[in-house]
Scaffold this active site. Structure first.
Site, PDB file in Angstrom:
ATOM      1  N   GLU A 118     -54.857  -5.291   2.975  1.00 48.47           N
ATOM      2  CA  GLU A 118     -55.510  -6.458   3.558  1.00 48.47           C
ATOM      3  C   GLU A 118     -57.006  -6.394   3.249  1.00 48.47           C
ATOM      4  O   GLU A 118     -57.599  -5.324   3.402  1.00 48.47           O
ATOM      5  CB  GLU A 118     -55.314  -6.503   5.072  1.00 48.47           C
ATOM      6  CG  GLU A 118     -55.803  -7.814   5.649  1.00 48.47           C
ATOM      7  CD  GLU A 118     -55.605  -7.920   7.167  1.00 48.47           C
ATOM      8  OE1 GLU A 118     -55.120  -6.967   7.790  1.00 48.47           O
ATOM      9  OE2 GLU A 118     -55.953  -8.969   7.699  1.00 48.47           O
ATOM     10  N   GLY A 258     -61.092   0.045  10.989  1.00 52.54           N
ATOM     11  CA  GLY A 258     -60.528   0.868  12.066  1.00 52.54           C
ATOM     12  C   GLY A 258     -59.119   1.324  11.760  1.00 52.54           C
ATOM     13  O   GLY A 258     -58.814   2.509  11.816  1.00 52.54           O
ATOM     14  N   GLU A 261     -52.243  -2.577  10.203  1.00 52.07           N
ATOM     15  CA  GLU A 261     -50.931  -2.754  10.834  1.00 52.07           C
ATOM     16  C   GLU A 261     -49.762  -2.853   9.862  1.00 52.07           C
ATOM     17  O   GLU A 261     -48.759  -3.509  10.178  1.00 52.07           O
ATOM     18  CB  GLU A 261     -50.981  -4.019  11.691  1.00 52.07           C
ATOM     19  CG  GLU A 261     -51.081  -5.364  10.921  1.00 52.07           C
ATOM     20  CD  GLU A 261     -52.501  -5.884  10.701  1.00 52.07           C
ATOM     21  OE1 GLU A 261     -53.445  -5.070  10.737  1.00 52.07           O
ATOM     22  OE2 GLU A 261     -52.656  -7.098  10.475  1.00 52.07           O
ATOM     23  N   ASN A 262     -49.816  -2.236   8.675  1.00 52.79           N
ATOM     24  CA  ASN A 262     -48.711  -2.296   7.716  1.00 52.79           C
ATOM     25  C   ASN A 262     -47.366  -2.103   8.423  1.00 52.79           C
ATOM     26  O   ASN A 262     -47.233  -1.250   9.284  1.00 52.79           O
ATOM     27  CB  ASN A 262     -48.861  -1.177   6.682  1.00 52.79           C
ATOM     28  CG  ASN A 262     -50.280  -1.029   6.222  1.00 52.79           C
ATOM     29  OD1 ASN A 262     -50.872  -1.968   5.721  1.00 52.79           O
ATOM     30  ND2 ASN A 262     -50.856   0.151   6.444  1.00 52.79           N
ATOM     31  N   HIS A 294     -53.574  -2.261  19.526  1.00 47.86           N
ATOM     32  CA  HIS A 294     -53.860  -3.404  18.654  1.00 47.86           C
ATOM     33  C   HIS A 294     -52.915  -3.429  17.448  1.00 47.86           C
ATOM     34  O   HIS A 294     -52.271  -4.451  17.171  1.00 47.86           O
ATOM     35  CB  HIS A 294     -55.323  -3.331  18.195  1.00 47.86           C
ATOM     36  CG  HIS A 294     -55.753  -4.450  17.298  1.00 47.86           C
ATOM     37  ND1 HIS A 294     -56.413  -5.565  17.764  1.00 47.86           N
ATOM     38  CD2 HIS A 294     -55.620  -4.628  15.963  1.00 47.86           C
ATOM     39  CE1 HIS A 294     -56.653  -6.377  16.746  1.00 47.86           C
ATOM     40  NE2 HIS A 294     -56.191  -5.829  15.642  1.00 47.86           N
ATOM     41  N   GLU A 295     -52.832  -2.316  16.741  1.00 50.96           N
ATOM     42  CA  GLU A 295     -51.989  -2.296  15.532  1.00 50.96           C
ATOM     43  C   GLU A 295     -50.515  -2.450  15.899  1.00 50.96           C
ATOM     44  O   GLU A 295     -49.766  -3.137  15.210  1.00 50.96           O
ATOM     45  CB  GLU A 295     -52.207  -1.011  14.725  1.00 50.96           C
ATOM     46  CG  GLU A 295     -53.662  -0.717  14.354  1.00 50.96           C
ATOM     47  CD  GLU A 295     -54.432  -1.881  13.744  1.00 50.96           C
ATOM     48  OE1 GLU A 295     -53.807  -2.738  13.102  1.00 50.96           O
ATOM     49  OE2 GLU A 295     -55.667  -1.936  13.937  1.00 50.96           O
ATOM     50  N   HIS A 298     -49.747  -6.066  16.633  1.00 48.46           N
ATOM     51  CA  HIS A 298     -49.675  -6.869  15.407  1.00 48.46           C
ATOM     52  C   HIS A 298     -48.247  -7.004  14.887  1.00 48.46           C
ATOM     53  O   HIS A 298     -47.940  -7.933  14.137  1.00 48.46           O
ATOM     54  CB  HIS A 298     -50.500  -6.215  14.291  1.00 48.46           C
ATOM     55  CG  HIS A 298     -51.907  -6.747  14.152  1.00 48.46           C
ATOM     56  ND1 HIS A 298     -52.215  -8.088  14.192  1.00 48.46           N
ATOM     57  CD2 HIS A 298     -53.083  -6.098  13.939  1.00 48.46           C
ATOM     58  CE1 HIS A 298     -53.530  -8.241  14.011  1.00 48.46           C
ATOM     59  NE2 HIS A 298     -54.077  -7.049  13.863  1.00 48.46           N
ATOM     60  N   GLU A 317     -55.755 -12.163  14.452  1.00 52.08           N
ATOM     61  CA  GLU A 317     -56.735 -11.212  14.998  1.00 52.08           C
ATOM     62  C   GLU A 317     -57.243 -11.610  16.384  1.00 52.08           C
ATOM     63  O   GLU A 317     -57.319 -10.782  17.280  1.00 52.08           O
ATOM     64  CB  GLU A 317     -57.892 -11.018  14.014  1.00 52.08           C
ATOM     65  CG  GLU A 317     -57.486 -10.358  12.691  1.00 52.08           C
ATOM     66  CD  GLU A 317     -56.798  -9.006  12.853  1.00 52.08           C
ATOM     67  OE1 GLU A 317     -56.858  -8.421  13.944  1.00 52.08           O
ATOM     68  OE2 GLU A 317     -56.172  -8.551  11.868  1.00 52.08           O
TER      69      GLU A 317
END
Ligand code: ARG
Ligand code: ZN
Length: 871
Positions: A118, A258, A261-262, A294-295, A298, A317
């Protein structure tokens, strides 16, 4: 080249499936990309694939090798002018992970391979449709030497492993979910893993794995606990359950942002994974929990439903930041979290929105997409999602989320799709919300009150404006509020005839819905003139202009029902005092310490039963970036003097009370990540920071350093000493170096302490740090801990009147741009607000920018920011 939202065209081809083969070698990794493609429109359009920095080896169309005359290769594209309706394409390319210092695409760090795709990094791995609205099924085969690559990872489920001749082996991973290529990931190397499991609410067992370098195995527990808490919370609060059998997190030291999120294989900056009490602070622990959350979040908001194009970035986001904020809020203290988030927004996003890079949360154009992973898209985006939540309530918001997933699972969609789901699920019209997505700038909300004692009627006149925009489309602004009497007790809220359809009772309290540029609200049946508590919970990302008297602010600071307003009121008193002293300084007059601020300070510090964390936040001064924001023209010397004065006055006036509070919150207890313990440390360390501006600056700090209780307290002690020119500071810093020289993340703290020191030496020290053997231009964290911190946080040294701070950063930006443009572009933002500064500083900042602009080989990243700043 500038990209525009209005140029969007749906893809002409669909990829049915993609089989990637990687033969990993540090300097010559071979990538074979086999895809099944069919055309969906534009019968004559050529096939255009994105690719950058690739060495093309071979192209096969339906099994037949193409001659170089049958395709075009440019710096950024592979073009096949003539392809059938449906075909198989196989492309072989070679890349050089070892020398990839941009850290985009496939690169090698500490001997391990990893990827960052990304926003547009996949095109640095192979030729492909590098756009988020092309989704397909990925299968990935990784072939590598066994000795150096024990672990071979990619997205989805592991379907096959095996040995190969010459001490090599392979693994095949298959992702059962369609995804865009920005969610692709590959990791290989000699990593060790920590394992755990999570049982979903439908009783499936998920394998959880965290991969780290062997030396870091003892620092993964908090990350693993955070992951399990995230999974549970998303089930309970959002009804969202994980969808693969395995969830992997990999920590790497060299990472631009940071984390990422793959699908099923998150790659993290090790800063957001590794922690133990001796090495990580409370802020680090909280950061890890929130980024892991957060990840993970996602996976639904970003991966299962993704973005149509990068102009929609805030769709995933803003929403995911909102979700991680709510997660932290539920895990720790909602009031503290809200105040911290408002501070972050004001310190970082407000200045961005007031400068030359200002953009709406849905940018309308960009040159380099990586420059738009901004505080605006993320944090203001989250505030806008919060507006829906405030307007609809928790249940209404969740209904909207449910409909969003029902409609769009597996698709790439837009911010309008999100808004329509929210509106349709609740059968209300939210069309006006769109204005938040397309207009840049922080709105000002001006409120005036009039009270008619004869009729007991209060009128509130509200006006919204956007700086420099004479006629903007009105924003929907929800204002949470309350009325108080002189003792701070709530007074009834009774909307008058003309206001009934604009004032609501919500689960967060009384809400006033402003929908036009200028609007008057009436309230009746009041036996006395009420005090106003406005924008409770910071219910909209605006600058509130309301002329409260000092008495009113003092009353709100001690009595309001809303923690945010209490905090805000004392902050406003501090800010008024500082602004007053800036004016005095400029007029050549002596400074004064506001009586009202002193009373509020004392009342808060000594309040019974108030959360120590809220005390700590309340007695802290507004951060410098936010103080700067209050001035049309920034007079650095005056502001620094006024703030310095304020700290010294606080230290002197309240030394007894601060020392008492300090001692009362010291504890011998072992470190625990727990909101009560964290609150005590926060208040204690805020007191410690002030004491270092008092009569005996080093006593408490040195003692606290020597106790070596945990990194929170050790770092707070160093911070307290950091502005002093005393031998104790040097002694503690060198002791710290000796202890932690081997630990990269802890050493970042050592570097950043010195880079942000207010000492007279700071500028010289920064030069020294850049020459230090442990400094490393290829490690973004290290670069940020010196140069990022210097430009963003060291207002004194960076803005040194000589202009040497500017010249230094400009040179470093140019140097960094050749190594890692993304990191360089972040550093250069320290200059973007140059027009706001007074006189010679403005000139010198401009010269620094012009000096950078003069470089003929600038990256797109730095070029975009520098050219927009100079416009
Ligand atoms: N999607 C990631 C996150 O917010 C950030 C990736 C940013 N990457 C970049 N190259 N700008 O979790
Ligand atoms: Zn994100």
């Amino acid at each position: 080249k500038t990209h525009y939202l209005t140029d969007y065209q749906p893809p002409a081809f669909e990829v049915e499936s993609l089989f990637l083969t990687f033969e990993l070698l540090p300097n010559g990794t071979r990538v074979t990309n086999r895809m099944q493609v069919h055309r969906v429109k534009d019968l004559s359009a050529p096939l255009v694939l994105d690719g950058e920095g690739l060495e093309l080896i071979q192209v096969d169309l339906d099994g037949v090798a193409l001659m170089p005359t049958q395709y075009d290769v440019t710096d950024t594209q592979l073009i096949l002018p003539d392809v059938p309706e449906r075909f198989e394409l196989e492309i072989v390319t070679e890349i050089d992970p070892e020398n990839n210092t941009r850290l985009e695409g496939l690169y090698r760090t500490s001997g391990n391979y990893c990827t960052q795709c990304e926003a547009e990094g996949f095109r640095r791995i192979t030729y492909y449709f590098d756009r988020p609205d092309v989704l397909t099924y990925f299968t990935t085969k990784i072939i590598a030497d066994k000795q150096d690559n024990k672990v071979l990872l990619s997205n989805g489920n592991l379907v096959e492993v095996g040995d190969l001749p010459n001490d090599r082996h392979y693994a095949i991973w298959k992702d059962p979910y369609k995804k865009p290529c920005y969610l692709f990931a590959l990791v290989a190397g000699n990593l060790e893993e920590v394992e755990d499991t999570f049982i979903t609410r439908d009783q499936r067992q998920i394998d959880l794995r965290i991969y780290v370098e062997p030396k870091n195995l003892d620092k993964c527990e908090h990350a693993m606990e955070s992951l399990k808490r995230s999974m549970k919370w998303d089930e309970e609060r959002f009804g969202l359950v994980y969808d693969l059998d395995i969830y992997m997190i990999v920590a790497v030291d060299d990472f631009n942002m940071g984390a990422m999120e793959n699908k099923g294989l998150n790659v993290f900056n090790s800063k957001y994974v590794l922690a133990k009490p001796e090495t990580a602070t409370d802020a680090d622990y909280e950061g890890i929990e929130s980024v892991i959350g957060h990840e993970y979040f996602h996976n639904w908001t970003g991966n299962r439903v993704t973005c149509r194009d990068w102009f929609q970035l805030t769709l995933k986001e803003g929403l995911t930041v909102f979700r991680d904020q709510e997660f932290t809020s539920d895990m720790l203290s909602p009031a503290v979290k809200r105040i911290e988030d408002v501070k972050r927004l004001r310190n970082n996003q407000f200045p961005e929105d007031a400068g030359p890079m200002s953009h709406p949360i849905q940018p309308q154009s960009y040159i380099e997409m990586n420059n738009f992973y901004t505080m605006t898209v993320y944090e203001k985006g989250a505030e806008v999602v919060r507006l829906y939540h405030t307007l609809l309530g928790e249940a209404g918001f969740q209904k909207g989320m449910q409909l969003y997933f029902d409609r769009f699972d597996g698709q790439a969609v837009t911010v309008e799709d999100f808004r329509n789901a929210m509106a349709d699920a609740n059968e209300i019209d939210l069309a006006q919300m769109h204005n938040w997505y397309t207009q840049a700038g922080t709105p000002t909300l001006k409120v005036e009150k009039h009270f008619d004692a004869a009729t007991g009627t209060l009128t509130l006149h509200c006006e919204q404006s956007l700086k420099g925009q004479s006629a903007h489309a009105p924003l929907l602004i929800p204002v949470l509020f309350g009325f108080l009497n002189d003792d701070g007790r709530a007074l009834p809220v009774r909307p008058g005839e003309n206001s009934r359809n604009k004032v609501f009772e919500t689960e967060k309290g009384h809400l006033l819905k402003l929908t036009t540029l200028s609007e008057t609200f009436e309230f009746t049946g009041l036996s006395q003139e009420p005090h106003l508590s406005l924008l409770r919970h910071f219910s909209a990302p605006v600058n509130l202009e309301y002329a409260a008297s000092d008495e009113e602010l003092m009353m709100l600071a001690s009595h309001d029902a809303d923690s945010f307003v209490r905090w805000e009121s004392i902050q406003t008193l501090a800010l008024k005092n500082i602004e007053d002293n800036v004016a005095r300084f400029q007029a050549g007059n002596g400074m004064v310490f506001s009586e009202h601020y002193q009373q509020a300070f004392q009342a808060v510090l000594e309040a019974k039963g108030l959360d120590p964390a809220l005390k700590a936040l309340a007695i802290g001064l507004p951060d410098l970036p936010y103080v700067f924001e209050q001035f049309e023209t920034i007079d650095v010397d005056a502001v620094l003097q006024a703030v310095e004065y304020q700290k010294a006055q606080i230290a002197q006036t309240f030394s007894g009370a601060l020392d008492k509070a300090y001692l009362a919150h010291c504890s011998k207890k072992a470190y625990c990540y727990d909101k009560h313990d964290m609150a005590a440390r926060m208040l204690k360390n805020q007191c410690l920071a002030y004491l270092a501006y008092g009569a005996e600056p080093v006593v408490r700090a040195v003692a606290q350093y020597e106790q070596q209780q945990n990194m929170t307290d050790v770092l707070a002690a160093l911070n307290a000493l950091n502005h002093l020119a005393v031998s104790e500071r040097e002694a503690c810093l060198s002791d710290f170096y000796e202890r932690w020289q081997q630990d990269t993340l802890v050493m970042d703290k050592w570097f950043s302490l010195q880079a942000r020191s207010e000492s007279e030496q700071a500028l010289q020290d920064v030069r020294g740090l850049l020459e230090h053997p442990d400094f490393n231009y290829r490690n973004p964290n290290r670069v940020r801990s010196v140069l990022g911190v210097f430009g963003r946080l060291n207002m004194k040294a960076f803005h040194d009147a000589s202009g040497e701070g500017y010249a230094l950063l400009a040179e470093e930006v140019l140097k960094m741009d050749k190594i890692n443009p993304q990191v360089a572009a972040r550093l250069v933002t320290a200059f973007t607000s140059w027009k706001r500064f007074k006189g010679h500083r403005q000139d010198k900042m401009q010269s620094a920018l012009q000096h950078i602009a003069a470089d003929k080989a600038l990256s797109k990243d730095v070029y975009e920011i520098v050219s927009k700043s100079l416009e």
